[in-house]
Scaffold this motif. Structure first.
Motif, mmCIF file in Angstrom:
data_model
loop_
_atom_site.group_PDB
_atom_site.id
_atom_site.type_symbol
_atom_site.label_atom_id
_atom_site.label_comp_id
_atom_site.label_asym_id
_atom_site.label_seq_id
_atom_site.Cartn_x
_atom_site.Cartn_y
_atom_site.Cartn_z
ATOM 1 N N ASP A 1 3.173 -9.252 10.352
ATOM 2 C CA ASP A 1 4.556 -8.704 10.008
ATOM 3 C C ASP A 1 4.408 -7.928 8.539
ATOM 4 O OD1 ASP A 1 7.338 -7.904 9.453
ATOM 5 O OD2 ASP A 1 7.951 -10.012 10.116
ATOM 6 N N LEU A 2 4.760 -6.598 8.430
ATOM 7 C CA LEU A 2 4.704 -5.796 7.457
ATOM 8 C C LEU A 2 5.437 -6.293 6.125
ATOM 9 C CD1 LEU A 2 3.979 -2.184 8.667
ATOM 10 C CD2 LEU A 2 2.394 -3.489 7.336
ATOM 11 N N ARG A 3 6.574 -6.899 6.538
ATOM 12 C CA ARG A 3 7.388 -7.441 5.540
ATOM 13 C C ARG A 3 7.003 -8.794 4.766
ATOM 14 N NH1 ARG A 3 12.332 -8.596 9.936
ATOM 15 N NH2 ARG A 3 10.571 -9.070 11.047
ATOM 16 N N THR A 4 5.958 -9.169 5.290
ATOM 17 C CA THR A 4 5.115 -10.110 4.656
ATOM 18 C C THR A 4 3.980 -9.878 3.686
ATOM 19 O OG1 THR A 4 3.834 -10.705 6.390
ATOM 20 C CG2 THR A 4 6.252 -11.620 6.397
ATOM 21 N N VAL A 5 3.803 -8.707 3.797
ATOM 22 C CA VAL A 5 2.697 -7.852 3.128
ATOM 23 C C VAL A 5 3.113 -7.467 1.820
ATOM 24 C CG1 VAL A 5 0.603 -6.157 3.350
ATOM 25 C CG2 VAL A 5 1.331 -7.507 5.177
ATOM 26 N N THR A 6 2.177 -7.639 0.690
ATOM 27 C CA THR A 6 2.514 -7.093 -0.542
ATOM 28 C C THR A 6 1.855 -5.957 -0.880
ATOM 29 O OG1 THR A 6 2.452 -9.393 -1.440
ATOM 30 C CG2 THR A 6 2.102 -7.657 -3.294
ATOM 31 N N PRO A 7 2.531 -4.758 -1.156
ATOM 32 C CA PRO A 7 2.033 -3.358 -1.164
ATOM 33 C C PRO A 7 1.041 -3.209 -2.558
ATOM 34 C CG PRO A 7 4.321 -3.239 -1.763
ATOM 35 C CD PRO A 7 4.107 -4.794 -1.369
ATOM 36 N N SER A 8 0.241 -2.221 -2.442
ATOM 37 C CA SER A 8 -0.430 -1.915 -3.591
ATOM 38 C C SER A 8 -0.508 -0.475 -3.928
ATOM 39 C CB SER A 8 -1.845 -2.687 -3.813
ATOM 40 O OG SER A 8 -2.579 -2.068 -2.646
ATOM 41 N N GLY A 9 -0.014 0.007 -2.891
ATOM 42 C CA GLY A 9 -0.156 1.790 -3.137
ATOM 43 C C GLY A 9 1.119 2.166 -3.797
ATOM 44 N N ALA A 10 0.967 3.548 -4.230
ATOM 45 C CA ALA A 10 1.915 4.270 -5.078
ATOM 46 C C ALA A 10 3.197 4.154 -4.337
ATOM 47 C CB ALA A 10 1.458 5.693 -5.208
ATOM 48 N N ASP A 11 4.347 4.041 -5.247
ATOM 49 C CA ASP A 11 5.673 3.884 -4.560
ATOM 50 C C ASP A 11 5.700 2.757 -3.438
ATOM 51 O OD1 ASP A 11 6.402 6.347 -5.934
ATOM 52 O OD2 ASP A 11 5.491 7.569 -4.472
ATOM 53 N N GLY A 12 5.004 1.730 -3.704
ATOM 54 C CA GLY A 12 5.222 0.511 -2.891
ATOM 55 C C GLY A 12 4.896 0.837 -1.484
ATOM 56 N N ILE A 13 3.856 1.618 -1.191
ATOM 57 C CA ILE A 13 2.978 2.075 -0.043
ATOM 58 C C ILE A 13 2.199 0.835 0.524
ATOM 59 C CG2 ILE A 13 1.885 3.275 1.605
ATOM 60 C CD1 ILE A 13 3.425 5.899 0.268
ATOM 61 N N ILE A 14 2.191 0.244 1.809
ATOM 62 C CA ILE A 14 1.347 -0.726 2.032
ATOM 63 C C ILE A 14 0.188 -0.141 2.660
ATOM 64 C CG2 ILE A 14 0.858 -2.551 3.526
ATOM 65 C CD1 ILE A 14 3.663 -3.267 3.829
ATOM 66 N N THR A 15 -1.067 -0.419 2.138
ATOM 67 C CA THR A 15 -2.336 0.283 2.472
ATOM 68 C C THR A 15 -3.084 -0.508 3.603
ATOM 69 O OG1 THR A 15 -3.694 -1.010 0.745
ATOM 70 C CG2 THR A 15 -2.380 1.185 0.029
ATOM 71 N N ARG A 16 -4.092 -0.017 4.103
ATOM 72 C CA ARG A 16 -5.198 -0.937 5.050
ATOM 73 C C ARG A 16 -5.505 -2.039 4.157
ATOM 74 N NH1 ARG A 16 -8.101 -0.043 9.703
ATOM 75 N NH2 ARG A 16 -7.080 2.018 10.105
ATOM 76 N N ALA A 17 -6.051 -1.722 3.116
ATOM 77 C CA ALA A 17 -6.884 -2.968 2.323
ATOM 78 C C ALA A 17 -5.779 -4.080 2.270
ATOM 79 C CB ALA A 17 -7.155 -2.416 0.988
ATOM 80 N N ASP A 18 -4.220 -3.750 1.890
ATOM 81 C CA ASP A 18 -3.415 -4.723 1.909
ATOM 82 C C ASP A 18 -3.264 -5.464 3.134
ATOM 83 O OD1 ASP A 18 -2.869 -3.697 -0.776
ATOM 84 O OD2 ASP A 18 -1.093 -2.228 -0.020
ATOM 85 N N VAL A 19 -3.222 -4.768 4.338
ATOM 86 C CA VAL A 19 -3.106 -5.784 5.562
ATOM 87 C C VAL A 19 -4.392 -6.288 5.934
ATOM 88 C CG1 VAL A 19 -3.089 -5.213 8.122
ATOM 89 C CG2 VAL A 19 -1.805 -3.881 6.379
ATOM 90 N N GLU A 20 -5.736 -5.869 5.619
ATOM 91 C CA GLU A 20 -6.916 -6.741 5.745
ATOM 92 C C GLU A 20 -6.795 -7.871 4.873
ATOM 93 O OE1 GLU A 20 -9.648 -3.710 4.977
ATOM 94 O OE2 GLU A 20 -9.389 -2.762 7.174
ATOM 95 N N ALA A 21 -6.433 -7.559 3.548
ATOM 96 C CA ALA A 21 -6.338 -8.986 2.768
ATOM 97 C C ALA A 21 -5.448 -9.784 3.151
ATOM 98 C CB ALA A 21 -5.643 -8.354 1.418
ATOM 99 N N HIS A 22 -4.274 -9.666 3.662
ATOM 100 C CA HIS A 22 -3.359 -10.416 4.140
ATOM 101 C C HIS A 22 -3.789 -11.275 5.189
ATOM 102 C CE1 HIS A 22 0.899 -11.898 4.450
ATOM 103 N NE2 HIS A 22 0.783 -11.930 5.844
ATOM 104 N N ALA A 23 -4.564 -10.404 6.347
ATOM 105 C CA ALA A 23 -5.204 -11.082 7.355
ATOM 106 C C ALA A 23 -5.975 -12.046 7.226
ATOM 107 C CB ALA A 23 -5.823 -10.013 8.321
ATOM 108 N N THR A 24 -6.857 -11.979 6.039
ATOM 109 C CA THR A 24 -8.009 -13.006 5.548
ATOM 110 C C THR A 24 -7.379 -14.046 4.569
ATOM 111 O OG1 THR A 24 -8.543 -11.475 3.745
ATOM 112 C CG2 THR A 24 -9.802 -11.596 6.138
ATOM 113 N N ALA A 25 -6.143 -13.848 4.231
ATOM 114 C CA ALA A 25 -5.504 -14.918 3.390
ATOM 115 C C ALA A 25 -5.207 -16.179 4.090
ATOM 116 C CB ALA A 25 -4.433 -14.501 2.332
ATOM 117 N N PRO A 26 -5.335 -17.456 3.170
ATOM 118 C CA PRO A 26 -4.795 -18.615 3.929
ATOM 119 C C PRO A 26 -3.537 -18.645 4.326
ATOM 120 C CG PRO A 26 -6.232 -19.063 1.698
ATOM 121 C CD PRO A 26 -5.929 -17.648 1.739
ATOM 122 N N ALA A 27 -3.242 -18.945 5.577
ATOM 123 C CA ALA A 27 -1.853 -19.159 5.957
ATOM 124 C C ALA A 27 -1.006 -20.132 5.219
ATOM 125 C CB ALA A 27 -1.661 -19.420 7.406
ATOM 126 N N ARG A 28 0.273 -19.740 4.856
ATOM 127 C CA ARG A 28 1.328 -20.365 4.132
ATOM 128 C C ARG A 28 2.508 -20.491 4.809
ATOM 129 N NH1 ARG A 28 1.465 -17.382 -1.425
ATOM 130 N NH2 ARG A 28 1.753 -15.913 -0.104
#
Length: 434
Positions: A170-197
């Motif tokens: 769910d993109l609402r749970t991903v922390t954006p790192s791109g300009a103007d708060g845009i979620i990048t591919r790296a953000d999604v991939e990092a979220h996918a590998t992060a420990p589930a909370r």
């Protein structure tokens, strides 16, 4: 010109849908029939195609919000001139096809993603281009739905949105790192590998709005339980002969490319038993004061999906061979688990099978689908001690549970139907004598 695309009428009496995810963003160029977004109705997930070619001007609805049919959801800028306002017109010509939700010349119901089943057939006409919805009525204010943690709509390019969808994020749970708060591919991939909370509040609980398939299921089973007087009967059977037949058929050339499960044999037995006891393939019509008996078995198969329980149908199941039933079951379950079951496949059932045995459960007391006279629960198949010709032996055993509507099915009819299903699974050769 600026054009607003409204939430179309998806048919089957549905009046609202939830925007799950946008596949486009402002500034994107779209073509006719390009997928704009995925929506979830009370029956299924559906992809909405674009009726025009142009540039996305604005997304009017945030993901996660429920929208009434007729409410604008997206603005598309097109190069075409504005059409003249249409005066009330006569019904569309036959060659133009039926409007969504209306019956066409051949009696099929037009839906958003194609047509309902042709009478007496399981095939469908290829999907036609979606047409703009009629002039929208004033829409009610949508109920608040969760957005991103900072209160904004998640921003991401279409490839990133697709990646998140494929990964079930769910993109609402991903922390954006791109300009103007845009979620990048790296953000999604990092979220996918992060420990589930666990998503819990400060009080140690998690809350989700009641909507979509879960909301529809709750309404259906509640209405059924308090409308139709349920009776449930149970039968334990020795299905060793059926399992041996399955093993032989798997080695047969005609079945080598077919996934032949015990459920296919149960489905065939149900269809044969329904022909002998038509009371189980009927409906109680309270408004008309009539009992409706069906010539064909529209067999529902309860399927557990990530979005909840749905019951897609095998059309005219009584006309299919064992092999055809096995193929239909495989296609039905694969489509349901992928969330692509069309709404037209979820209505119009006459009898349902629910396979609780896949969860290791012996039996249960199933609740009728609204408008149906019976539902059969199939329990776990396992070896058990059994008396054969006066001697104790290990046999393959299964429990069946049949619930039926006592307004139109008496105990005699219900018991005869269940006994017939059990007899066919105990000795499949009986089918040759019926």
């Amino acid at each position: 010109m600026r054009r607003e695309f409204a939430m179309p009428d998806v048919g089957e009496g549905l009046t609202e849908a939830e925007i799950i995810a946008w596949q486009v963003a402002p500034g994107d160029t779209v073509t006719v029939n390009q997928i704009l977004c995925e929506i979830e109705t009370a029956k299924a997930a559906v992809e909405l195609p674009s009726p025009w070619a142009g540039t996305v001007g604005e997304l009017l609805v945030e993901p996660g919000r429920t929208v009434d049919v007729g409410s604008p959801i997206i603005v598309i800028e097109t190069a075409e001139a504005a059409p003249e306002p249409a005066a009330p017109a006569a019904p569309a010509k036959e060659e133009q096809g039926a409007k969504i939700g209306e019956a066409g010349k051949d009696g099929r119901i037009a839906t958003l993603v194609g047509y309902g089943p042709r009478p007496g057939s399981v095939t469908r006409r290829p999907r036609k281009n979606a047409a703009p919805a009629p002039t929208p009525a004033p829409a009610a204010e949508p109920e608040p739905q969760p957005v991103a943690s900072n209160g904004a709509v998640p921003l991401a390019k279409p490839p990133v949105r697709k990646l998140a969808k494929d990964l079930g994020i769910d993109l609402r749970t991903v922390t954006p790192s791109g300009a103007d708060g845009i979620i990048t591919r790296a953000d999604v991939e990092a979220h996918a590998t992060a420990p589930a909370r666990p998503a819990v509040s400060s009080g140690g609980e998690r809350r989700e709005p009641i909507r979509g398939v879960r909301k529809a299921t709750a309404a259906a089973v509640t209405g059924s339980a308090f409308t139709a007087p349920h009776v449930t009967e149970f039968l334990t059977i020795d299905i060793t002969a059926t399992m041996e037949l399955r093993d032989r058929l798997r080695a047969d050339r005609g079945y080598r490319d077919v996934k032949l499960t015990p459920l296919a044999f149960v489905a065939k037995a149900v269809c044969l038993a329904a022909a002998r006891t038509p009371d189980l393939n009927a409906r109680w019509d309270e408004a008309a004061g009539e009992i409706v008996y069906y010539d064909r078995v529209q067999l529902g198969i309860a399927a557990a999906t990530p979005r909840g329980l749905i019951v897609p149908k095998i059309r005219d199941a009584d006309t299919l061979s064992l092999r055809e039933l096995a193929v239909a079951l495989t296609e039905l379950t694969d489509t349901a688990r992928s969330g692509k079951t069309p709404p037209a496949d979820l209505v119009g059932g006459t009898f349902t099978i629910t396979n609780v045995g896949v969860f290791g459960v012996d039996t249960g007391t199933p609740i009728l689908n609204p408008g149906e006279a019976g539902i059969l629960a199939v329990g776990a198949i396992k070896p058990m001690p059994w008396v054969v010709d006066g001697e104790l032996a290990v046999r393959t055993v299964c429990q069946l549970a049949l619930s039926f509507d006592h307004r139109l099915v008496d105990g005699e009819q219900g018991s005869r139907f269940l006994a017939d299903v059990g007899a066919l699974l105990t000795d499949p050769g009986l089918a040759l004598t019926w």
